[in-house]
Design a protein around this motif. Structure first.
Motif, mmCIF file in Angstrom:
data_model
loop_
_atom_site.group_PDB
_atom_site.id
_atom_site.type_symbol
_atom_site.label_atom_id
_atom_site.label_comp_id
_atom_site.label_asym_id
_atom_site.label_seq_id
_atom_site.Cartn_x
_atom_site.Cartn_y
_atom_site.Cartn_z
ATOM 1 N N GLU A 160 0.662 -1.157 -0.115
ATOM 2 C CA GLU A 160 0.048 0.085 0.110
ATOM 3 C C GLU A 160 0.753 1.271 0.111
ATOM 4 O O GLU A 160 0.616 2.342 -0.734
ATOM 5 N N VAL A 161 2.062 1.052 0.807
ATOM 6 C CA VAL A 161 3.018 2.504 0.830
ATOM 7 C C VAL A 161 3.596 2.470 -0.477
ATOM 8 O O VAL A 161 3.589 3.628 -0.797
ATOM 9 N N ALA A 162 3.920 1.528 -0.968
ATOM 10 C CA ALA A 162 4.836 1.779 -2.229
ATOM 11 C C ALA A 162 3.870 1.981 -3.472
ATOM 12 O O ALA A 162 4.472 2.780 -4.370
ATOM 13 N N GLN A 163 2.613 1.589 -3.221
ATOM 14 C CA GLN A 163 1.846 1.921 -4.294
ATOM 15 C C GLN A 163 1.543 3.491 -4.172
ATOM 16 O O GLN A 163 1.402 4.147 -5.234
ATOM 17 N N ALA A 164 1.385 3.959 -2.949
ATOM 18 C CA ALA A 164 1.013 5.513 -2.834
ATOM 19 C C ALA A 164 2.026 6.209 -3.560
ATOM 20 O O ALA A 164 2.327 7.461 -3.985
ATOM 21 N N LEU A 165 3.449 5.763 -2.948
ATOM 22 C CA LEU A 165 4.756 6.138 -3.333
ATOM 23 C C LEU A 165 4.756 6.507 -4.690
ATOM 24 O O LEU A 165 5.422 7.419 -5.283
#
Length: 302
Positions: A160-165
């Motif tokens: 989720e974090v990698a996707q947002a980043l």
């Protein structure tokens, strides 16, 4: 096909979102239409139906076509809400009827900003694939690199974090290109100062993009890195033509930094929920840079 219902419909967060959506579409309908929000209200209704349908396809379409509009609507509502609050502080209170109307509009604006935040939390960028021979690269949803990465964050949360980043990385580089474009082509009495200001900004954005990409890799995922991927992911739009004046350049850059600042805040929320303090701290730093750039660009206008 995966559906939203499995992930959201029974959650307290989605129930709160549904209640807020009902207020905006129903209780606030009259005051919003009277205040010029008719088209925005219709868009909110369409977005709400897409989200409530439970269809992954509808969600992906909303993520692809609605994200920029959602952020713009939030900024519009926040600006008007700030004006309302300033007016209340500066001028004597109106009659009870006028005061009630003012309160209703302020409440509607507040609910819109909260509703947009909910929309943005539920949206996950769609998966767009480029196929070359037998190879497929997922551009919008970071792909796990199949290497062991133990950073104290659950794998699903790291995704989720990698996707947002990944989205923020695309926006950062899109703004970098825009700043470079204007740096090369600005003219007029302010040429020297704006030429240097735009250079300062694009150099920072270039450095920031590298750090954001390295953070995605540290989370165990590949980064987007093609022009097509950035165009799909970025919330910053390319210029169709060179702006006709330095002030137009300043306005365009200010708006772009405002969008990036809002996106950084959204990424920070995702990171906080994932207990990813490193990414959250990085986003606080980016918010500070974008907020300062907004001030500088606004102050530089003729």
């Amino acid at each position: 096909m995966r559906t939203l219902k499995a992930r959201y419909i029974d959650s307290d967060k989605f129930k709160a979102f549904s209640a807020n959506l009902k207020r905006v579409r129903g209780d606030h309908r009259k005051v919003l239409i009277e205040s010029g929000f008719k088209e925005d209200l219709e868009a909110i209704s369409d977005w709400g139906e897409q989200l409530r349908s439970g269809s992954q396809e509808a969600l992906e379409d909303l993520a692809k076509t609605g994200q920029k509009k959602l952020i713009s609507l939030k900024e519009k509502a926040r600006a008007l809400l700030n004006e309302q609050q300033l007016a209340e502080a500066e001028f004597p209170k109106p009659s009870s009827r006028g005061e009630a109307a003012l309160d209703d509009f302020s409440l509607a604006l507040r609910d819109i900003t909260q509703l947009v935040d909910s929309f943005l939390e539920f949206i996950q960028p769609p998966i767009t694939e480029i196929v070359k021979g037998d190879r497929v690269m997922e551009l919008l949803k970071p792909k796990n690199d199949d290497r062991t990465t133990e950073v104290g964050i659950k794998e699903s949360r790291r995704l989720e974090v990698a996707q947002a980043l990944g989205g923020f990385l695309a926006s950062t580089y899109s703004l970098y290109v825009k700043s470079l474009f204007y740096h090369w082509n600005v003219t007029g009495p302010q040429f020297h100062s704006l030429h240097e200001l735009f250079e300062e900004h694009y150099e920072d954005l270039h450095t920031a993009g590298d750090k954001i990409a390295e953070r995605i890799r540290a989370l165990g995922h590949y980064t987007p890195g093609t022009l097509k991927a950035f165009a799909e992911l970025s919330i910053i739009e390319d210029d169709a033509d060179l702006p006709t004046s330095a002030d137009d350049m300043l306005s365009n850059l200010q708006q772009a930094h405002e969008l990036c600042a809002a996106q950084a805040r959204s990424v920070m929320k995702t990171a906080v929920e994932a207990d990813d303090e490193v990414t959250a701290d990085m986003m606080i730093g980016r918010m500070e840079v974008h907020d300062q750039a907004i001030w500088m660009l606004s102050a530089s206008k003729a």
